[in-house]
Scaffold this motif. Sequence first.
Motif, PDB file in Angstrom:
ATOM      1  N   ASN A   1       2.183  -4.303  -8.372  1.00  0.00           N
ATOM      2  CA  ASN A   1       0.961  -3.618  -8.801  1.00  0.00           C
ATOM      3  C   ASN A   1       1.292  -2.360  -9.602  1.00  0.00           C
ATOM      4  O   ASN A   1       0.618  -2.029 -10.578  1.00  0.00           O
ATOM      5  N   LYS A   2       2.347  -1.670  -9.199  1.00  0.00           N
ATOM      6  CA  LYS A   2       2.739  -0.433  -9.883  1.00  0.00           C
ATOM      7  C   LYS A   2       3.203  -0.712 -11.314  1.00  0.00           C
ATOM      8  O   LYS A   2       3.038   0.115 -12.205  1.00  0.00           O
ATOM      9  N   LYS A   3       3.790  -1.887 -11.545  1.00  0.00           N
ATOM     10  CA  LYS A   3       4.281  -2.231 -12.884  1.00  0.00           C
ATOM     11  C   LYS A   3       3.200  -2.844 -13.780  1.00  0.00           C
ATOM     12  O   LYS A   3       3.412  -2.979 -14.986  1.00  0.00           O
ATOM     13  N   ALA A   4       2.080  -3.211 -13.186  1.00  0.00           N
ATOM     14  CA  ALA A   4       1.054  -3.943 -13.940  1.00  0.00           C
ATOM     15  C   ALA A   4       0.348  -3.045 -14.960  1.00  0.00           C
ATOM     16  O   ALA A   4       0.132  -1.852 -14.723  1.00  0.00           O
ATOM     17  N   THR A   5      -0.022  -3.649 -16.098  1.00  0.00           N
ATOM     18  CA  THR A   5      -0.805  -2.923 -17.098  1.00  0.00           C
ATOM     19  C   THR A   5      -2.210  -2.655 -16.593  1.00  0.00           C
ATOM     20  O   THR A   5      -2.783  -1.596 -16.856  1.00  0.00           O
ATOM     21  N   ARG A   6      -2.750  -3.628 -15.843  1.00  0.00           N
ATOM     22  CA  ARG A   6      -4.077  -3.468 -15.230  1.00  0.00           C
ATOM     23  C   ARG A   6      -3.942  -3.669 -13.719  1.00  0.00           C
ATOM     24  O   ARG A   6      -4.204  -4.753 -13.198  1.00  0.00           O
ATOM     25  N   PRO A   7      -3.520  -2.646 -13.005  1.00  0.00           N
ATOM     26  CA  PRO A   7      -3.308  -2.808 -11.560  1.00  0.00           C
ATOM     27  C   PRO A   7      -4.609  -2.975 -10.793  1.00  0.00           C
ATOM     28  O   PRO A   7      -5.687  -2.604 -11.270  1.00  0.00           O
ATOM     29  N   PHE A   8      -4.489  -3.552  -9.605  1.00  0.00           N
ATOM     30  CA  PHE A   8      -5.623  -3.690  -8.686  1.00  0.00           C
ATOM     31  C   PHE A   8      -5.804  -2.399  -7.890  1.00  0.00           C
ATOM     32  O   PHE A   8      -4.861  -1.603  -7.738  1.00  0.00           O
ATOM     33  N   HIS A   9      -7.007  -2.237  -7.363  1.00  0.00           N
ATOM     34  CA  HIS A   9      -7.249  -1.226  -6.335  1.00  0.00           C
ATOM     35  C   HIS A   9      -6.955  -1.897  -4.993  1.00  0.00           C
ATOM     36  O   HIS A   9      -7.689  -2.788  -4.566  1.00  0.00           O
ATOM     37  N   LEU A  10      -5.869  -1.483  -4.361  1.00  0.00           N
ATOM     38  CA  LEU A  10      -5.389  -2.157  -3.154  1.00  0.00           C
ATOM     39  C   LEU A  10      -5.890  -1.475  -1.882  1.00  0.00           C
ATOM     40  O   LEU A  10      -5.990  -0.247  -1.813  1.00  0.00           O
ATOM     41  N   PHE A  11      -6.154  -2.317  -0.879  1.00  0.00           N
ATOM     42  CA  PHE A  11      -6.551  -1.846   0.447  1.00  0.00           C
ATOM     43  C   PHE A  11      -5.698  -2.566   1.486  1.00  0.00           C
ATOM     44  O   PHE A  11      -5.590  -3.801   1.452  1.00  0.00           O
ATOM     45  N   LEU A  12      -5.092  -1.818   2.391  1.00  0.00           N
ATOM     46  CA  LEU A  12      -4.479  -2.414   3.574  1.00  0.00           C
ATOM     47  C   LEU A  12      -5.449  -2.175   4.717  1.00  0.00           C
ATOM     48  O   LEU A  12      -5.621  -1.040   5.174  1.00  0.00           O
ATOM     49  N   THR A  13      -6.103  -3.236   5.171  1.00  0.00           N
ATOM     50  CA  THR A  13      -7.125  -3.093   6.205  1.00  0.00           C
ATOM     51  C   THR A  13      -6.583  -3.510   7.569  1.00  0.00           C
ATOM     52  O   THR A  13      -5.586  -4.229   7.669  1.00  0.00           O
ATOM     53  N   ASN A  14      -7.242  -3.023   8.607  1.00  0.00           N
ATOM     54  CA  ASN A  14      -6.876  -3.335   9.994  1.00  0.00           C
ATOM     55  C   ASN A  14      -5.431  -2.937  10.306  1.00  0.00           C
ATOM     56  O   ASN A  14      -4.755  -3.579  11.112  1.00  0.00           O
ATOM     57  N   LEU A  15      -4.961  -1.866   9.677  1.00  0.00           N
ATOM     58  CA  LEU A  15      -3.594  -1.395   9.926  1.00  0.00           C
ATOM     59  C   LEU A  15      -3.637  -0.152  10.813  1.00  0.00           C
ATOM     60  O   LEU A  15      -3.962   0.941  10.362  1.00  0.00           O
ATOM     61  N   ARG A  16      -3.303  -0.341  12.073  1.00  0.00           N
ATOM     62  CA  ARG A  16      -3.338   0.766  13.034  1.00  0.00           C
ATOM     63  C   ARG A  16      -2.041   1.571  12.971  1.00  0.00           C
ATOM     64  O   ARG A  16      -0.947   1.020  12.789  1.00  0.00           O
ATOM     65  N   GLU A  17      -2.165   2.865  13.167  1.00  0.00           N
ATOM     66  CA  GLU A  17      -0.984   3.722  13.132  1.00  0.00           C
ATOM     67  C   GLU A  17      -0.042   3.481  14.304  1.00  0.00           C
ATOM     68  O   GLU A  17       1.141   3.808  14.225  1.00  0.00           O
ATOM     69  N   ASP A  18      -0.553   2.912  15.393  1.00  0.00           N
ATOM     70  CA  ASP A  18       0.306   2.646  16.556  1.00  0.00           C
ATOM     71  C   ASP A  18       0.858   1.216  16.547  1.00  0.00           C
ATOM     72  O   ASP A  18       1.449   0.768  17.540  1.00  0.00           O
ATOM     73  N   SER A  19       0.688   0.499  15.437  1.00  0.00           N
ATOM     74  CA  SER A  19       1.117  -0.897  15.390  1.00  0.00           C
ATOM     75  C   SER A  19       2.583  -1.010  14.972  1.00  0.00           C
ATOM     76  O   SER A  19       3.152  -0.106  14.360  1.00  0.00           O
TER      77      SER A  19
END
Length: 309
Positions: free
Chosen positions: A141-159
Amino acid sequence: MAHTRSDVGEMQLNGVSDEMDLLQIDVETDVVVDRPGREDAAYSRNVLRKQRNWERQLAAKKSKRREEKQRRKLNREQESGVNGDNPQFTKRVLKAIAKERLAEAQSTGLKLCVDLSMTDSMSDKEVSRLAGQLRRLYGSNKKATRPFHLFLTNLREDSRLYRECIRMNDGFLNYTMDITEESCLDLFPSETVVYLTPDAEQALETVDADKVYVLGGLVDESIQKKLSFSRARELSVRTARLPIDEYMVKKNNTKNFHSKILAINQVFDILLTFCSTSSWTEALQMWFPQGKGYVVAPDNAPSLPGSPR
């Protein structure tokens, strides 16, 4: 030869006198005579120092403007598809370009979520593999000319996955993406969500800016079937699959192995390429792993309409 007491005393007095003379000489030597022009010399040094500092600042500003000009030029050329002999841009310029594009994607980019709600049933090895896939996905995504808006969902800090991402991926907490414990339905209306799963009946025809695409963050070496599809059903959202059947055919191999199960970064690379080329054939040919037992069908294979809107 013996000395009298008076001679000894005289010698001591003479020694003291000599030492005093030496001290007097040292003191006189340390005295600095203030000569005319000394203040002017100090003033000149201050002027020179300020001038050098000003020249350094001016050179830094010129360098920054030059890099900014290069960055804008590269952006224009990539957006217009120019493939001429581009100058070699510095790493600093390229990094600034990538950072700017990722920041812009936060407000204007196509939206993609990685659903990380299924990691509790994964082994430690599978969790580590998933952390690596997330790193590669973000790198694409970082290299893409048109990157996506990324979401990491359901990611708990204690996981386990959260800890593994921090351990394995340098700068993970500084990734330009949204990391949240909420689910995709907490963030977006259900009617806009399209869950991508290989078990869906409907093939994905196009990538729509009004939709939110979800990848199931899952590494399953035990090959449990329909895990991501079951998750989509649980969320009551629309499902779709990559159009592998429509654009690819099975290839004979010694192991008679054929699989449509891809890592999340592989699915993402296919989506990125389709969005930039409007061609499923090109995207699948470029990123579908050869070891999966499929090849792109001949040119006369049926095609699906659609280009990113």
